[in-house]
Design a protein around this motif. Structure first.
Motif, PDB file in Angstrom:
ATOM      1  N   ARG A 213      73.608  43.867  35.057  1.00 16.10           N
ATOM      2  CA  ARG A 213      73.070  45.140  35.511  1.00 16.10           C
ATOM      3  C   ARG A 213      73.905  46.329  35.049  1.00 16.10           C
ATOM      4  O   ARG A 213      73.367  47.331  34.575  1.00 16.10           O
ATOM      5  CB  ARG A 213      72.952  45.152  37.028  1.00 16.10           C
ATOM      6  N   ASP A 214      75.213  46.252  35.166  1.00 14.35           N
ATOM      7  CA  ASP A 214      76.056  47.397  34.809  1.00 14.35           C
ATOM      8  C   ASP A 214      75.902  47.763  33.333  1.00 14.35           C
ATOM      9  O   ASP A 214      75.815  48.946  32.987  1.00 14.35           O
ATOM     10  CB  ASP A 214      77.523  47.098  35.125  1.00 14.35           C
TER      11      ASP A 214
ATOM     12  N   ILE B  62      72.333  49.336  32.887  1.00 13.21           N
ATOM     13  CA  ILE B  62      72.274  50.696  33.444  1.00 13.21           C
ATOM     14  C   ILE B  62      73.050  51.679  32.566  1.00 13.21           C
ATOM     15  O   ILE B  62      72.711  52.857  32.500  1.00 13.21           O
ATOM     16  CB  ILE B  62      72.787  50.707  34.901  1.00 13.21           C
ATOM     17  N   SER B  63      74.068  51.207  31.869  1.00 18.00           N
ATOM     18  CA  SER B  63      74.845  52.108  31.014  1.00 18.00           C
ATOM     19  C   SER B  63      73.999  52.688  29.883  1.00 18.00           C
ATOM     20  O   SER B  63      74.342  53.720  29.315  1.00 18.00           O
ATOM     21  CB  SER B  63      76.068  51.387  30.445  1.00 18.00           C
TER      22      SER B  63
ATOM     23  N   ALA C  12      70.891  53.747  30.345  1.00 12.96           N
ATOM     24  CA  ALA C  12      69.890  54.622  30.958  1.00 12.96           C
ATOM     25  C   ALA C  12      70.238  56.085  30.714  1.00 12.96           C
ATOM     26  O   ALA C  12      71.411  56.444  30.618  1.00 12.96           O
ATOM     27  CB  ALA C  12      69.804  54.348  32.456  1.00 12.96           C
TER      28      ALA C  12
ATOM     29  N   GLU D 168      71.332  57.486  36.153  1.00  9.53           N
ATOM     30  CA  GLU D 168      71.358  56.364  37.086  1.00  9.53           C
ATOM     31  C   GLU D 168      71.403  56.902  38.505  1.00  9.53           C
ATOM     32  O   GLU D 168      72.065  57.896  38.786  1.00  9.53           O
ATOM     33  CB  GLU D 168      72.587  55.498  36.801  1.00  9.53           C
ATOM     34  N   LYS D 169      70.623  56.275  39.381  1.00 13.21           N
ATOM     35  CA  LYS D 169      70.634  56.652  40.790  1.00 13.21           C
ATOM     36  C   LYS D 169      70.386  55.399  41.603  1.00 13.21           C
ATOM     37  O   LYS D 169      69.378  54.710  41.419  1.00 13.21           O
ATOM     38  CB  LYS D 169      69.551  57.696  41.063  1.00 13.21           C
TER      39      LYS D 169
ATOM     40  N   GLY E 168      71.636  52.467  41.424  1.00  6.73           N
ATOM     41  CA  GLY E 168      71.518  51.241  40.636  1.00  6.73           C
ATOM     42  C   GLY E 168      70.219  51.116  39.871  1.00  6.73           C
ATOM     43  O   GLY E 168      69.874  50.033  39.404  1.00  6.73           O
ATOM     44  N   MET E 169      69.476  52.222  39.741  1.00  2.56           N
ATOM     45  CA  MET E 169      68.209  52.190  39.011  1.00  2.56           C
ATOM     46  C   MET E 169      68.218  53.264  37.930  1.00  2.56           C
ATOM     47  O   MET E 169      69.013  54.193  37.976  1.00  2.56           O
ATOM     48  CB  MET E 169      67.043  52.448  39.976  1.00  2.56           C
ATOM     49  N   PHE E 170      67.304  53.118  36.962  1.00  2.00           N
ATOM     50  CA  PHE E 170      67.154  54.131  35.929  1.00  2.00           C
ATOM     51  C   PHE E 170      66.637  55.418  36.563  1.00  2.00           C
ATOM     52  O   PHE E 170      65.720  55.388  37.388  1.00  2.00           O
ATOM     53  CB  PHE E 170      66.139  53.678  34.872  1.00  2.00           C
ATOM     54  N   GLU E 171      67.202  56.539  36.170  1.00  2.00           N
ATOM     55  CA  GLU E 171      66.676  57.842  36.571  1.00  2.00           C
ATOM     56  C   GLU E 171      66.288  58.565  35.291  1.00  2.00           C
ATOM     57  O   GLU E 171      67.109  58.744  34.394  1.00  2.00           O
ATOM     58  CB  GLU E 171      67.722  58.649  37.342  1.00  2.00           C
TER      59      GLU E 171
END
Length: 97
Positions: free
Chosen positions: A75-76, A79-80, A82, A85-86, A88-91
């Motif tokens: 996950r980390d 997400i990097s 994206a 990030e907010k 733990g999710m894509f923003e």
């Protein structure tokens, strides 16, 4: 030529294809379409007894496989990539108000 295409048919096809045809182009298209339909009629004269209908020249079959997650625990790293990030999710930026 057994298949005669009407002016209304050419107009309708032109509308569907979003084409503006001149009168000479319409006459040429009528002739071309008539020849195509005549050719299709000629194909209908072929003896197809014993010929199995097909949609592809080669046999086509679906190849199914199990869905196996191979990299779902990173996950980390994911997400990097994206834009933001907010929690733990894509923003991502809003696309409309």
């Amino acid at each position: 030529m057994a298949n005669v295409i009407s002016d209304e048919t050419i107009e309708y096809v032109g509308i569907l294809a979003k084409l503006e045809l001149s009168s000479s182009e319409k006459e040429e298209a009528k002739s071309d379409m008539g020849r195509m339909l005549d050719y299709i009629d000629k194909l209908g004269e072929l003896n197809t007894d014993g010929i199995e209908p097909m949609s592809h020249v080669f046999p086509v079959k679906n190849v199914w496989r199990e869905d196996v997650v191979t990299n779902g625990d990173d996950r980390d790293n994911i997400i990097s990539n994206a834009p933001g990030e907010k929690d733990g999710m894509f923003e991502v930026p809003k696309t409309f108000e």
